[in-house]
Design a protein around this motif. Sequence first.
Motif, PDB file in Angstrom:
ATOM      1  N   THR A  62      -4.133   6.133 -10.077  1.00 24.24           N
ATOM      2  CA  THR A  62      -3.553   5.264  -9.050  1.00 24.24           C
ATOM      3  C   THR A  62      -4.544   5.063  -7.908  1.00 24.24           C
ATOM      4  O   THR A  62      -4.152   4.927  -6.760  1.00 24.24           O
ATOM      5  N   SER A  63      -5.832   5.053  -8.215  1.00 22.36           N
ATOM      6  CA  SER A  63      -6.838   4.954  -7.151  1.00 22.36           C
ATOM      7  C   SER A  63      -6.710   3.662  -6.346  1.00 22.36           C
ATOM      8  O   SER A  63      -6.483   3.707  -5.151  1.00 22.36           O
ATOM      9  N   ASP A  64      -6.868   2.512  -6.970  1.00 17.64           N
ATOM     10  CA  ASP A  64      -6.692   1.245  -6.243  1.00 17.64           C
ATOM     11  C   ASP A  64      -5.600   0.387  -6.871  1.00 17.64           C
ATOM     12  O   ASP A  64      -5.127  -0.563  -6.276  1.00 17.64           O
ATOM     13  N   LYS A  65      -5.208   0.729  -8.109  1.00 18.80           N
ATOM     14  CA  LYS A  65      -4.083   0.103  -8.792  1.00 18.80           C
ATOM     15  C   LYS A  65      -3.587   1.107  -9.822  1.00 18.80           C
ATOM     16  O   LYS A  65      -4.180   2.171  -9.987  1.00 18.80           O
ATOM     17  N   GLU A 111       0.845  -1.185   0.000  1.00 19.08           N
ATOM     18  CA  GLU A 111       0.000   0.000   0.000  1.00 19.08           C
ATOM     19  C   GLU A 111       0.893   1.253   0.000  1.00 19.08           C
ATOM     20  O   GLU A 111       1.575   1.541   0.982  1.00 19.08           O
ATOM     21  N   PRO A 112       0.928   2.012  -1.115  1.00 20.29           N
ATOM     22  CA  PRO A 112       1.811   3.180  -1.186  1.00 20.29           C
ATOM     23  C   PRO A 112       1.212   4.395  -0.475  1.00 20.29           C
ATOM     24  O   PRO A 112       0.001   4.526  -0.361  1.00 20.29           O
ATOM     25  N   LEU A 132       5.529   8.299  -8.205  1.00 18.99           N
ATOM     26  CA  LEU A 132       5.352   7.319  -9.276  1.00 18.99           C
ATOM     27  C   LEU A 132       4.718   7.973 -10.500  1.00 18.99           C
ATOM     28  O   LEU A 132       5.206   7.817 -11.622  1.00 18.99           O
ATOM     29  N   LEU A 133       3.652   8.729 -10.286  1.00 19.45           N
ATOM     30  CA  LEU A 133       2.985   9.395 -11.413  1.00 19.45           C
ATOM     31  C   LEU A 133       3.886  10.420 -12.080  1.00 19.45           C
ATOM     32  O   LEU A 133       3.932  10.507 -13.315  1.00 19.45           O
TER      33      LEU A 133
END
Length: 112
Positions: free
Chosen positions: A60-63, A32-33, A41-42
Amino acid sequence: MAKRHNRRQRKKLHLGEFQEFGFTASARFTLEPSVDQLDALLDSFLEFVEANGMMTAASTSDKFDAYLISSAARGSPTEDHRQLVRQWLDGRSELAGIEVGELSDAWHPVEK
């Protein structure tokens, strides 16, 4: 019978020789980030995508999910672009279960 379009209509509708393609990329997070890790990451992904002549809509909501297209006014990503994205995602330790979709029509997706 399929409707025939003239050149101007094909261009406006992105059909025939004016068809443009895109592809999807997705992965799940290994852990969990944090919000800061997601932002980093983005930011890193956007820099990579832009440096390679593409544009993306990413989430990047849940994946990790992204749809990529060419940054050219009229153009499409290539198979090489797909492989570059796969390599970039494979190189990220925080991502697993990486999937890179096939090139598909960016303007007229096929409904499943």
